[in-house]
Design a protein around this motif. Structure first.
Motif, PDB file in Angstrom:
ATOM      1  N   TYR A  39       0.829  -1.207   0.000  1.00  0.00           N
ATOM      2  CA  TYR A  39       0.000   0.000   0.000  1.00  0.00           C
ATOM      3  C   TYR A  39       0.870   1.266   0.000  1.00  0.00           C
ATOM      4  O   TYR A  39       0.666   2.183  -0.796  1.00  0.00           O
ATOM      5  CB  TYR A  39      -0.943   0.004   1.205  1.00  0.00           C
ATOM      6  N   GLN A  49      -4.949   1.515  -7.276  1.00  0.00           N
ATOM      7  CA  GLN A  49      -4.876   0.054  -7.358  1.00  0.00           C
ATOM      8  C   GLN A  49      -5.038  -0.410  -8.799  1.00  0.00           C
ATOM      9  O   GLN A  49      -4.333  -1.314  -9.239  1.00  0.00           O
ATOM     10  CB  GLN A  49      -5.945  -0.584  -6.474  1.00  0.00           C
ATOM     11  N   GLN A  60      -7.661  -4.993 -10.623  1.00  0.00           N
ATOM     12  CA  GLN A  60      -7.676  -4.188  -9.397  1.00  0.00           C
ATOM     13  C   GLN A  60      -8.027  -4.987  -8.150  1.00  0.00           C
ATOM     14  O   GLN A  60      -7.394  -4.790  -7.101  1.00  0.00           O
ATOM     15  CB  GLN A  60      -8.629  -2.995  -9.580  1.00  0.00           C
ATOM     16  N   ILE A  63      -4.987  -6.447  -6.451  1.00  0.00           N
ATOM     17  CA  ILE A  63      -4.194  -5.493  -5.667  1.00  0.00           C
ATOM     18  C   ILE A  63      -4.887  -5.208  -4.341  1.00  0.00           C
ATOM     19  O   ILE A  63      -4.238  -5.160  -3.291  1.00  0.00           O
ATOM     20  CB  ILE A  63      -3.956  -4.188  -6.461  1.00  0.00           C
TER      21      ILE A  63
END
Length: 96
Positions: A39, A49, A60, A63
């Motif tokens: 992150y 993301q 996405q 992630i």
């Protein structure tokens, strides 16, 4: 035993000599650290993301899962792809 607000000391008291519980806590701690590192690296690079996912050829939600502290399916290949996409270097160490 004196009272403390130190989380590590509290965990030590709760786990005692339970090796299995200590290993589980260590595993969850590592997962949380990895999620946080992904992150932080992504946001510092200024990527969403979705943008990071596009860079490494995934979606996405992957992630999002990797950034979730409850996720435990990290692979070295995926971590290396993320590091490369974010112009970072992946370093793995075994510490005694």
């Amino acid at each position: 035993m004196p009272q403390t607000k130190d989380a590590l000391k509290i965990i030590d008291r709760l786990t005692g000599d339970d090796i299995e519980l200590r290993q589980m806590i260590e595993e969850e701690t590592i997962n949380g650290k990895i999620a946080h590192m992904i992150y932080e690296a992504r946001t510092q690079a200024g990527f969403t993301q979705k943008e990071l996912a596009d860079l490494i050829g995934t979606k996405q939600p992957v992630i999002a899962r990797l950034e979730n502290v409850n996720y435990n399916g990290y692979s070295l290949l995926m971590l290396q792809q993320i590091a490369t996409a974010l112009n970072r270097r992946l370093e793995i160490r075994l510490i005694a």
